[in-house]
Scaffold this active site. Structure first.
Site, PDB file in Angstrom:
ATOM      1  N   ARG A   1      55.671  73.407  23.973  1.00 48.55           N
ATOM      2  CA  ARG A   1      55.126  74.645  24.427  1.00 48.55           C
ATOM      3  C   ARG A   1      53.594  74.717  23.733  1.00 48.55           C
ATOM      4  O   ARG A   1      53.247  74.073  22.731  1.00 48.55           O
ATOM      5  CB  ARG A   1      55.890  76.180  24.108  1.00 48.55           C
TER       6      ARG A   1
ATOM      7  N   HIS B   1      52.003  75.233  30.722  1.00 53.52           N
ATOM      8  CA  HIS B   1      53.499  74.989  30.649  1.00 53.52           C
ATOM      9  C   HIS B   1      54.087  74.062  31.662  1.00 53.52           C
ATOM     10  O   HIS B   1      55.033  73.483  31.683  1.00 53.52           O
ATOM     11  CB  HIS B   1      54.241  76.453  31.078  1.00 53.52           C
TER      12      HIS B   1
ATOM     13  N   HIS C   1      66.407  74.067  24.115  1.00 57.78           N
ATOM     14  CA  HIS C   1      67.118  75.137  24.865  1.00 57.78           C
ATOM     15  C   HIS C   1      68.415  75.237  24.218  1.00 57.78           C
ATOM     16  O   HIS C   1      69.377  74.348  23.970  1.00 57.78           O
ATOM     17  CB  HIS C   1      67.237  74.826  26.293  1.00 57.78           C
TER      18      HIS C   1
END
Length: 320
Positions: free
Chosen positions: A136, A267, A293
C-alpha cells in the site's frame, strides 16, 4: 461537558489510549467536528443517538457521499458516543448503505512498467515497490532503513493495515536504487545531527521505549520529508516521511504521458501485483500472505480478474 474543544480533546485522548493511527485520529476528529457544527450543539448533553441517524441521512441525501464515506462518519460518531459520552448506539434505526461489489481494475505488466518509467527519482522507486512488492502507498512511505533486508531480499512492513506486521518480497531491480536512496538519507541525517536534530518520527509507544535512540540511522525513513516538523503527538522536532499526496501528483502526471485509458491510482499497482502473480500460477495462499489479507476471500477477488478470457468460453461473435 461543552460540545466543542473539550469534547474533541476527550475524543482525541480516547483515540490515543487505544493507539489508533494518526490518520484515524484526524478522520474521527473531522467527522465529530462536522457533526457538532451541523447541529450547533453547545453542550454534550444535547447529543443523542437520533442525531447520528439524522446526520447520516443528511450526508447521503444532501451531500451525496459514497457508502464508504458514510460508513467512515458512522464509525467516528459511534466511537465518540461509546468511549466519551457512554451512550449506547446499538439500536440505531438507519438503513446502512451497502457498498457496491467491485472488481478492481488492473494493469498488465507492460502497462505497469510504462507508467513507472514515466515516474522519476524517488517516485519511480516508490512505484516499483508498489507494483513489485504489492505494498500500500502508506506502507511504502513508512519503510525505515532497518526494514530492508538485502541478503534475504525482503521488506518488513511494521503495523500495516489492521496493525499487522508482515514480510514482503524485495524486487531485485530495486536494490541499486534503494542503496542510492539510502545514501541520500545518510547525508540528510548527518546534516540533521549537525543541527542538533536527527530524531525520527516514532509512534508514542516506541518513543517511550527507545527514547533518544530514535536518532540512530536505522530508524530513519527511506523516503524522508524535505523539512523537519513537530511530532503531532509528542511535539518534538523530527523528520517524517514524504506526504502521500506528493506521490499521487507525480503519478497523475506520469499517467498523462501514456496512452493508457484506465483509471490508475497508487492502489492500482497493488491490485496489479496480486493479479499478475495469480496469472503466473502462484498459489492464492501465498498471494494472500504477501498482501496481508486476513481472509482468503479478500484475495479471491483477484481470481475473477486473472481468470477473464481464460475459462475456455468463446464469445458468440467469434464463432466461425
Amino acid at each position: 461537558m461543552m460540545a466543542g474543544t473539550g469534547y474533541l480533546e476527550a475524543i482525541r485522548q480516547q483515540i490515543r489510549v487505544r493507539h489508533y493511527s494518526y490518520q484515524t485520529e484526524k478522520s474521527y476528529l473531522y467527522w465529530n467536528r462536522y457533526f457538532i457544527r451541523h447541529f450547533r450543539f453547545s453542550t454534550a448533553k444535547q447529543i443523542s443517538p437520533s442525531h447520528i441517524e439524522q446526520f447520516l441521512s443528511f450526508l447521503a441525501n444532501n451531500k451525496h457521499v459514497s457508502s464508504s464515506t458514510q460508513q467512515q462518519a458512522l464509525c467516528a460518531l459511534v466511537f465518540a458516543f461509546k468511549h466519551v459520552l457512554a451512550i449506547d448506539t446499538d439500536n440505531l434505526q438507519f438503513p446502512y448503505a451497502k457498498p457496491p461489489s467491485r472488481i478492481p481494475q488492473v494493469l498488465n505488466d507492460v502497462e505497469a512498467k510504462q507508467v513507472i518509467d514515466n515516474l522519476h527519482g524517488k517516485y519511480q522507486l516508490i512505484g516499483c515497490l508498489l507494483y513489485g512488492a504489492g505494498l500500500r502507498l502508506t506502507e511504502a512511505l513508512s519503510i525505515r532503513l532497518k526494514d530492508i533486508d538485502f541478503e534475504n531480499r525482503t521488506l518488513f512492513v511494521f503495523r500495516g493495515k489492521g496493525k499487522k506486521d508482515r514480510v514482503c518480497i524485495l524486487p531485485k531491480m530495486t536494490i541499486d536504487p534503494i542503496q542510492q536512496q539510502m545514501h541520500l538519507v545518510r547525508e540528510t541525517h548527518a546534516h540533521d545531527l549537525s543541527q542538533g536534530l536527527g530524531m525520527a518520527s516514532l509512534p508514542p509507544s516506541l518513543l517511550k521505549k527507545f527514547g533518544t535512540s530514535a536518532k540512530q540511522l536505522h530508524w530513519q525513513y527511506l523516503f524522508p520529508s524535505i523539512h523537519c516538523v513537530s511530532h503531532p503527538v509528542n511535539d518534538y522536532r523530527c523528520r517524517h516521511h514524504i506526504d502521500p499526496t506528493t506521490f499521487r501528483k507525480a503519478l497523475k502526471k506520469a499517467v498523462q504521458k501514456t496512452t493508457i485509458t484506465k483509471r490508475i491510482t497508487a492502489h492500482t499497482f497493488r491490485h496489479s501485483f496480486a493479479t499478475n502473480l495469480l496469472r503466473r500460477g502462484h498459489d492464492i495462499r501465498t498471494v494472500q500472505e504477501l498482501l496481508g489479507h486476513n481472509d482468503v476471500k479478500t484475495t479471491q477477488i483477484y481470481t475473477h480478474v486473472a481468470g477473464l478470457h481464460q475459462t475456455g468460453v468463446q464469445s458468440p461473435m467469434d464463432y466461425s
